[in-house]
Scaffold this active site. Structure first.
Site, PDB file in Angstrom:
ATOM      1  CG  ASP A  15      -1.863   7.724   2.976  1.00  0.00           C
ATOM      2  OD1 ASP A  15      -0.926   8.172   3.663  1.00  0.00           O
ATOM      3  OD2 ASP A  15      -3.052   8.011   3.185  1.00  0.00           O
TER       4      ASP A  15
ATOM      5  CG  ASP B 233      -1.692   1.158   1.481  1.00  0.00           C
ATOM      6  OD1 ASP B 233      -2.420   1.525   0.553  1.00  0.00           O
ATOM      7  OD2 ASP B 233      -1.614   1.756   2.574  1.00  0.00           O
TER       8      ASP B 233
END
Ligand code: B16
Ligand code: MG
Length: 216
Positions: free
Chosen positions: A11, A9
């Protein structure tokens, strides 16, 4: 099954764009006279743009054109803020782990809900450390649907069971578990406790630690 790849991922895992998303939403909501706090922003981790706006509006209704305009305005603010991003904004441990994965002959992909992810990874200087990029433009159904991670695994040519998904959001861990991936949660247990393996962040986390945990 042997681990052959990683899906990261963006952020909250590789960098903290949450601050820039916060500033973008804050500026928009101030202009619109809608209350919005840092605490509210915490609930938007991993949540796509439109859904984030719906959560911020808390049932207030607007015509579709106004909704589109507000999403665009927030995104323009966000794009203005992320111009400041450089390799020093990589979270501690991120580059080291990506380099270890590459040196070991394993694969890495990005699995981010953000439509701006390709721009952010270019600014972070890690595009060449990733074999594939799946972002907010890659699939229709967003997290907690597993589609984004399945898209990434397919690009890597790997089975979900051969990939570790590294996530900081509850919706992301849920997506990965639904898709049949191995899960590495980053952050407090209250948020990512559903993951098989949990660390506070990637700081000090090395490939051998992850591989040995998943081989047991
Ligand atoms: P954009 P991730 C997510 O990134 C953010 O956590 C979330 O706050 C944001 O709304 C979403 O991306 C969409 O971003 O507006 O740039 O398309 O955690 O999935 O990397
Ligand atoms: Mg995230």
């Amino acid at each position: 099954m042997t681990i052959r790849g990683f899906i990261f991922d963006l952020d909250g895992v590789l960098t903290d764009t949450a601050e820039y998303h916060y500033r973008g939403w804050k500026r928009l909501t101030e202009e619109e006279g809608i209350p919005f706090t840092r605490e509210d922003n915490e609930h938007l981790r991993g949540i796509p743009r439109r859904e984030s706006l719906m959560l911020i509006l808390k049932g207030r209704t607007y015509p579709e054109g106004k909704i589109q305009e507000m999403m665009e305005r927030k995104n323009n603010y966000y794009l203005e803020y992320i111009r400041e991003i450089s390799p020093k904004d990589l979270l501690p441990g991120a580059r080291e782990l990506l380099e270890e994965i590459r040196a070991a002959g394993l694969k890495s992909a990005l699995g981010s809900a953000s439509k701006n992810a390709p721009d952010v990874i270019r600014r972070l200087g890690i595009t060449n450390l990733l074999n594939a990029v799946s972002d907010g433009n890659s699939v229709e159904r967003q997290k907690p649907a597993p589609d984004l991670f399945l898209h990434a695994a397919k690009q890597l040519g790997l089975d979900p069971a051969e990939c570790v998904v590294a996530e900081d959001a509850a919706a992301g861990i849920e997506a990965a578990l639904t898709g049949g991936f191995r899960t590495l949660g980053l952050g407090p247990r209250e948020r990512v406790g559903q993951a098989e393996l949990v660390f506070p962040s990637l700081h000090g986390v090395h490939l051998d630690m992850i591989l040995s945990a998943f081989s047991q």
